[in-house]
Motif scaffolding. Structure first.
Motif, PDB file in Angstrom:
ATOM      1  N   PHE A   1       0.844  -1.194   0.000  1.00  0.00           N
ATOM      2  CA  PHE A   1       0.000   0.000   0.000  1.00  0.00           C
ATOM      3  C   PHE A   1       0.882   1.247   0.000  1.00  0.00           C
ATOM      4  CE2 PHE A   1      -2.823   3.216   1.810  1.00  0.00           C
ATOM      5  CZ  PHE A   1      -4.027   2.945   1.167  1.00  0.00           C
ATOM      6  N   HIS A   2       0.511   2.218  -0.844  1.00  0.00           N
ATOM      7  CA  HIS A   2       1.383   3.380  -1.044  1.00  0.00           C
ATOM      8  C   HIS A   2       0.670   4.656  -0.602  1.00  0.00           C
ATOM      9  CE1 HIS A   2       4.716   5.171  -3.830  1.00  0.00           C
ATOM     10  NE2 HIS A   2       4.612   5.825  -2.681  1.00  0.00           N
ATOM     11  N   ILE A   3       1.215   5.291   0.417  1.00  0.00           N
ATOM     12  CA  ILE A   3       0.766   6.598   0.879  1.00  0.00           C
ATOM     13  C   ILE A   3       1.705   7.654   0.314  1.00  0.00           C
ATOM     14  CG2 ILE A   3       0.490   8.107   2.885  1.00  0.00           C
ATOM     15  CD1 ILE A   3      -0.136   5.564   4.524  1.00  0.00           C
ATOM     16  N   ALA A   4       1.131   8.732  -0.212  1.00  0.00           N
ATOM     17  CA  ALA A   4       1.930   9.893  -0.620  1.00  0.00           C
ATOM     18  C   ALA A   4       1.416  11.107   0.141  1.00  0.00           C
ATOM     19  CB  ALA A   4       1.852  10.115  -2.123  1.00  0.00           C
ATOM     20  N   GLU A   5       2.286  12.078   0.295  1.00  0.00           N
ATOM     21  CA  GLU A   5       1.983  13.192   1.188  1.00  0.00           C
ATOM     22  C   GLU A   5       2.565  14.489   0.653  1.00  0.00           C
ATOM     23  OE1 GLU A   5       2.485  13.572   5.939  1.00  0.00           O
ATOM     24  OE2 GLU A   5       4.353  13.130   4.872  1.00  0.00           O
ATOM     25  N   LEU A   6       1.775  15.555   0.729  1.00  0.00           N
ATOM     26  CA  LEU A   6       2.293  16.899   0.489  1.00  0.00           C
ATOM     27  C   LEU A   6       2.523  17.551   1.841  1.00  0.00           C
ATOM     28  CD1 LEU A   6       0.089  18.239  -2.472  1.00  0.00           C
ATOM     29  CD2 LEU A   6       2.336  17.139  -2.566  1.00  0.00           C
ATOM     30  N   GLY A   7       3.784  17.746   2.202  1.00  0.00           N
ATOM     31  CA  GLY A   7       4.136  18.365   3.474  1.00  0.00           C
ATOM     32  C   GLY A   7       4.542  17.350   4.522  1.00  0.00           C
ATOM     33  N   PHE A   8       5.831  17.033   4.599  1.00  0.00           N
ATOM     34  CA  PHE A   8       6.311  16.029   5.550  1.00  0.00           C
ATOM     35  C   PHE A   8       6.370  16.558   6.975  1.00  0.00           C
ATOM     36  CE2 PHE A   8       9.979  13.537   7.391  1.00  0.00           C
ATOM     37  CZ  PHE A   8       9.268  12.365   7.545  1.00  0.00           C
ATOM     38  N   GLY A   9       6.765  17.828   7.121  1.00  0.00           N
ATOM     39  CA  GLY A   9       6.770  18.462   8.437  1.00  0.00           C
ATOM     40  C   GLY A   9       7.613  17.739   9.462  1.00  0.00           C
ATOM     41  N   THR A  10       6.988  17.377  10.580  1.00  0.00           N
ATOM     42  CA  THR A  10       7.700  16.745  11.698  1.00  0.00           C
ATOM     43  C   THR A  10       7.811  15.233  11.566  1.00  0.00           C
ATOM     44  OG1 THR A  10       5.682  16.407  12.996  1.00  0.00           O
ATOM     45  CG2 THR A  10       6.802  18.543  13.238  1.00  0.00           C
ATOM     46  N   GLY A  11       7.199  14.658  10.518  1.00  0.00           N
ATOM     47  CA  GLY A  11       7.186  13.198  10.379  1.00  0.00           C
ATOM     48  C   GLY A  11       6.096  12.520  11.185  1.00  0.00           C
ATOM     49  N   LEU A  12       5.227  13.299  11.837  1.00  0.00           N
ATOM     50  CA  LEU A  12       4.190  12.716  12.679  1.00  0.00           C
ATOM     51  C   LEU A  12       3.254  11.809  11.885  1.00  0.00           C
ATOM     52  CD1 LEU A  12       2.631  12.441  15.342  1.00  0.00           C
ATOM     53  CD2 LEU A  12       1.446  14.578  14.775  1.00  0.00           C
ATOM     54  N   ASN A  13       2.870  12.227  10.687  1.00  0.00           N
ATOM     55  CA  ASN A  13       1.948  11.404   9.902  1.00  0.00           C
ATOM     56  C   ASN A  13       2.578  10.060   9.541  1.00  0.00           C
ATOM     57  OD1 ASN A  13       0.161  13.539   9.993  1.00  0.00           O
ATOM     58  ND2 ASN A  13       0.621  14.250   7.921  1.00  0.00           N
TER      59      ASN A  13
ATOM     60  N   LEU B   1       2.694   4.269  10.195  1.00  0.00           N
ATOM     61  CA  LEU B   1       3.454   3.038  10.411  1.00  0.00           C
ATOM     62  C   LEU B   1       3.002   2.336  11.686  1.00  0.00           C
ATOM     63  CD1 LEU B   1       5.660   1.128   9.476  1.00  0.00           C
ATOM     64  CD2 LEU B   1       7.351   2.596  10.622  1.00  0.00           C
ATOM     65  N   ALA B   2       2.678   3.098  12.724  1.00  0.00           N
ATOM     66  CA  ALA B   2       2.154   2.498  13.951  1.00  0.00           C
ATOM     67  C   ALA B   2       0.849   1.764  13.679  1.00  0.00           C
ATOM     68  CB  ALA B   2       1.951   3.573  15.021  1.00  0.00           C
ATOM     69  N   LEU B   3      -0.024   2.363  12.873  1.00  0.00           N
ATOM     70  CA  LEU B   3      -1.292   1.715  12.531  1.00  0.00           C
ATOM     71  C   LEU B   3      -1.061   0.480  11.673  1.00  0.00           C
ATOM     72  CD1 LEU B   3      -4.384   1.914  12.739  1.00  0.00           C
ATOM     73  CD2 LEU B   3      -4.344   3.247  10.617  1.00  0.00           C
ATOM     74  N   TRP B   4      -0.126   0.567  10.754  1.00  0.00           N
ATOM     75  CA  TRP B   4       0.229  -0.570   9.895  1.00  0.00           C
ATOM     76  C   TRP B   4       0.650  -1.765  10.753  1.00  0.00           C
ATOM     77  CZ3 TRP B   4       0.162  -1.544   4.661  1.00  0.00           C
ATOM     78  CH2 TRP B   4       0.978  -2.569   4.173  1.00  0.00           C
ATOM     79  N   ARG B   5       1.502  -1.503  11.719  1.00  0.00           N
ATOM     80  CA  ARG B   5       1.983  -2.586  12.579  1.00  0.00           C
ATOM     81  C   ARG B   5       0.869  -3.094  13.495  1.00  0.00           C
ATOM     82  NH1 ARG B   5       8.107  -0.414  14.213  1.00  0.00           N
ATOM     83  NH2 ARG B   5       8.985  -0.671  12.096  1.00  0.00           N
ATOM     84  N   ALA B   6       0.087  -2.195  14.052  1.00  0.00           N
ATOM     85  CA  ALA B   6      -0.968  -2.596  14.984  1.00  0.00           C
ATOM     86  C   ALA B   6      -2.048  -3.417  14.299  1.00  0.00           C
ATOM     87  CB  ALA B   6      -1.582  -1.365  15.633  1.00  0.00           C
ATOM     88  N   SER B   7      -2.244  -3.184  12.997  1.00  0.00           N
ATOM     89  CA  SER B   7      -3.287  -3.904  12.275  1.00  0.00           C
ATOM     90  C   SER B   7      -2.793  -5.217  11.677  1.00  0.00           C
ATOM     91  CB  SER B   7      -3.892  -3.009  11.177  1.00  0.00           C
ATOM     92  OG  SER B   7      -2.898  -2.562  10.280  1.00  0.00           O
ATOM     93  N   GLY B   8      -1.536  -5.573  11.989  1.00  0.00           N
ATOM     94  CA  GLY B   8      -1.025  -6.894  11.628  1.00  0.00           C
ATOM     95  C   GLY B   8      -0.733  -7.085  10.155  1.00  0.00           C
ATOM     96  N   GLN B   9      -0.315  -6.027   9.477  1.00  0.00           N
ATOM     97  CA  GLN B   9      -0.044  -6.127   8.048  1.00  0.00           C
ATOM     98  C   GLN B   9       1.233  -6.899   7.757  1.00  0.00           C
ATOM     99  OE1 GLN B   9      -2.368  -4.977   5.880  1.00  0.00           O
ATOM    100  NE2 GLN B   9      -3.480  -4.505   7.773  1.00  0.00           N
TER     101      GLN B   9
END
Length: 220
Positions: A52-64, A69-77
């Motif tokens: 699955f590919h997420i793209a983003e405009l505005g990286f900022g602090t890296g919070l997103n 990634l936390a959700l990816w791991r928590a959902s057992g991907q």
């Protein structure tokens, strides 16, 4: 307190861009905002699949990135989460780490990624991350990727209009897989109209916190 080298002024644990006079995330709870706007706004984790590919405009602090990634791991991907972010003004690693420290629940993940900040790519067993530095109006048209979900997270349209121009949002659509989505905290009419003109089905949804509305979009 102001960090002149980073173009950041700190309001407690929240960094504020001195270039755009806008906070990098909600003054109330940036992680909750990210989860509501960008993760739930793109139908995640239900749509996750290997590669699955997420793209983003505005990286900022890296919070997103951390939250995704936390959700990816928590959902057992299984397999890789691919994540590409376009950023014209990357923050120094020190400022990113200071901002991320405000979210203790993400501390283990933030610690794992901390050595990589300042590099254009991070490769972990479950993450393929690329940072594309420069003006997205110039870098996105040359990008060869196709995103399944977009996090449109530039500073407020009134303060950072360049990242919300119709031509750039048309490029977002051109680099979105069929059935892919986009989400943003703003419900500005000109942003919604530009997304619709680019081919997205656009809906207005409840916003986070004091914001009444946000925008969700799907490429038909």
């Amino acid at each position: 307190m102001q960090d002149q080298s980073a173009g950041v002024e700190w309001r407690g644990a929240v960094p504020v861009s001195t270039r755009f006079d806008d906070p990098y995330f909600s003054l109330h709870d940036g992680l909750a905002e990210t989860r509501h706007v960008f993760l739930a706004g793109n139908g995640l984790p239900a749509r996750f699949r290997p590669g699955f590919h997420i793209a983003e405009l505005g990286f900022g602090t890296g919070l997103n990135l951390l939250a995704a990634l936390a959700l990816w791991r928590a959902s057992g991907q299984a397999g890789l989460l691919r994540y590409t972010s376009f950023e014209a003004w990357p923050l120094p690693a020190e400022a990113m780490q200071r901002a991320q420290a405000g979210f203790p629940v993400l501390a283990p993940l933030a610690e794992d990624l901390a050595p990589h900040w300042g590099t254009p790519a991070i490769r972990l067993p479950d993450l393929d991350f690329r940072l594309v530095e420069g003006d997205a109006r110039r870098t996105l048209p040359d990008w060869a990727g196709q995103a399944d979900a977009w996090f449109l997270d530039g500073f407020a349209p009134a303060k950072n209009p360049e990242l919300w121009e119709p031509a750039l949002l048309a490029e977002v659509a051109r680099h979105t897989a069929m059935g892919g989505t986009a989400a943003t905290y703003t419900a500005a009419g000109h942003v919604r109209r530009a997304l619709a003109a680019a081919g997205f089905e656009v809906t207005r949804a409840p916003g986070y916190g004091a914001k009444r509305h946000m925008t969700r979009a799907r490429l038909a």
